[in-house]
Design an enzyme around this catalytic site. Structure first.
Site, PDB file in Angstrom:
ATOM      1  CG  MET A 117      -1.880  -1.210   1.232  1.00  0.00           C
ATOM      2  SD  MET A 117      -2.903  -1.333   2.718  1.00  0.00           S
ATOM      3  CE  MET A 117      -4.030   0.052   2.505  1.00  0.00           C
ATOM      4  CG  HIS A 118       0.720   3.322   2.437  1.00  0.00           C
ATOM      5  ND1 HIS A 118      -0.585   3.658   2.726  1.00  0.00           N
ATOM      6  CD2 HIS A 118       1.091   2.419   3.389  1.00  0.00           C
ATOM      7  CE1 HIS A 118      -0.970   2.996   3.804  1.00  0.00           C
ATOM      8  NE2 HIS A 118       0.017   2.228   4.215  1.00  0.00           N
TER       9      HIS A 118
ATOM     10  CG  ASP B 261       0.157  -5.237   2.083  1.00  0.00           C
ATOM     11  OD1 ASP B 261      -0.668  -4.459   2.630  1.00  0.00           O
ATOM     12  OD2 ASP B 261       1.387  -5.039   2.129  1.00  0.00           O
TER      13      ASP B 261
END
Length: 481
Positions: free
Chosen positions: A79-80, A236
């Protein structure tokens, strides 16, 4: 047949799953992370695609008949990350990934520009999230910011290559700091605070919804008889939750991957950004995940293996199955800063208590204990949001170590459960989402908990010893050091 592709930090892992939810085969391909400056962490999106294509290529060589029958694909991913694309959907620069710590000043600026950030997103602005990275790009690479026509997180970029469409699921989108997590929609105010608009964002879908289809060319490359549907997928950790059936309030699980997290599903937002409790939309409609997150977990083992010039298995084997007492050495696992509860991208790791008699095993035990103590901080942060963890399942590569799980049980003072295929949880969860997108089955009938193969119970005397050590361990943290 269903395919789950997990674009992780250290590797792409792909699971081929049949109609009985049996994992027919797994394949993995490594990914390299670059650090051009201290505190910077980047990856080349082209490497993701090479790795993601290599895994179905390998499955075709070994399981052509099963791969040909794939009807649905689910995607999971780190992520991110900030993947910036031009008008032709070409990457403008390497992706700034989740453990990058450069955008500290931009976090303060973002909260000044958007006073409602925490109430809308359920999170505090931190350098790892996507939005502050765009402010850093605007300030330090203005020509790239001006050329940016589309901003995607890693999994969404992979989907773009697989399908030709820019689509993101709400769980991954909630890690951007642009999503209103209650409404499960982009915040126009948040986008404006970073000089962006909806035109530069992908279309949003729920994780189990059909989003698009694999291109005809790729279906032919992998010998598939039809163009499989691609589900919305998940970040995830939400994908890992789907993989172990963590879809109801009251369940909890620990992710021991490159990073670590302690997560629990909720049926309403239970935010506490002041204690750095993360709030993400779940991959399941109408559900959320509350999480305490640490930036280094199994990556601490990778660091130790490099330091000692030995494999992780060689380092863990002498420790045995369970600890007899806490290590005399203490380890702070802040190798790339920390999130929960400190929000300190500048703090770094520490070994304390070394003497002439310290051996490799004492240091290795301290490394495992340090990660467990950091997860105890996450547990206490979740408790401050009214969430009590009574037991926890474990997924990720770290779940292979019985010694580590025994340490966790005694540090957290709760039973810890291990599954047979816990290290492939996110890819398996993604495959489940791919199935739901095709079949329309009920979520509860598909997202059932897998069989637990081992439970690690806390020992009273050892738990008390760890409780005393945790108090001393916490004294080692000094902000920014």
């Amino acid at each position: 047949m269903y395919l789950g592709i997990d674009l992780g930090t250290s590797a792409v892992k792909t699971a081929l799953v049949d109609d009985t939810q049996r994992v027919v085969a797994n394949r993995s391909h490594p990914i390299e992370t670059l650090s051009p400056h201290s505190g910077h962490s980047e990856q080349d999106p082209r490497q993701w695609i090479e790795a993601a294509f290599a895994t179905p290529d390998a499955l075709k060589a070994d399981h052509p008949r099963e791969l040909a029958a794939v009807e649905g694909i689910g995607l999971s991913g780190q992520m991110h990350g900030a993947t910036l694309l031009d008008a032709d959907h070409k990457p403008l620069r390497p992706c700034i990934i989740w453990n990058d710590g450069r955008a500290v000043a931009e976090c303060r600026l973002l909260e000044e520009r958007w006073p409602g950030l925490r109430s809308a997103t359920g999170n505090k602005a931190m350098p790892g999230f996507t939005a502050p990275k765009l402010l850093w790009i605007a300030a330090h690479e203005p020509e790239i910011f001006a050329a940016t026509k589309l901003v995607l997180q890693p999994k969404a970029y992979l989907r773009l290559i697989l399908s030709g469409e820019a689509i993101e699921d709400v769980s991954d989108a909630s890690g951007s700091l642009w999503l209103d997590v209650t409404r499960r929609d982009w915040s126009d105010e948040g986008l404006a605070a970073t000089g962006l608009s909806r035109a530069q964002m992908p279309r949003l879908v729920e994780g189990c919804a059909p989003a698009t289809r694999l291109t005809r060319e790729l279906a032919q490359r992998w010998g598939m008889t039809k163009q499989p549907a691609i589900a919305g997928g998940a970040g995830d950790n939400p994908a890992g939750a789907v993989g172990i059936g963590a879809i109801r309030p009251g369940s909890a699980f620990i992710s021991l991957g490159t990073s670590g997290a302690l997560l629990t599903p909720t049926d309403a937002v239970a935010a506490n950004p002041e204690r750095v409790v993360h709030t993400f939309c779940h991959a399941i409609p109408g559900m959320w995940l509350q999480a305490g997150a640490i930036l280094s977990a199994a990556s601490c083992l990778t660091w130790a293996a490099r330091l000692f010039g030995a494999s992780e298995a060689e380092l863990l084997a002498p420790l045995g199955q369970r600890p007899q007492a806490p290590s005399p050495v203490s380890f702070l696992p802040y190798l790339s800063g920390e999130r929960t509860p400190h929000d300190d991208p500048d703090v770094r790791g520490l070994l304390d208590g070394l003497d002439h008699g310290t051996d490799r095993s004492a240091i290795m035990q301290a490394v495992l204990e340090g990660v467990a103590f950091a997860l105890a901080d996450c547990r206490d942060a979740l408790a401050s949001a009214g969430i009590k963890v009574a037991e926890a399942d474990v997924i990720g590569g770290g779940s292979r170590s019985p010694f580590w799980l025994a340490v966790l049980a005694n540090v957290l003072r709760v039973p810890i459960h291990r599954f047979a295929d816990g290290e492939t949880g996110a890819a398996f969860g993604a495959a489940r989402l791919g199935r739901l997108a095709v079949t329309g089955e009920t979520i509860t009938s598909v997202c059932t908990p897998p069989r637990r193969i081992t439970t690690f119970e806390p020992d009273r005397a050892l738990s008390e010893a760890y409780a005393a050590r945790l108090i001393e361990w916490r004294k080692l943290y000094r902000p920014g050091h």
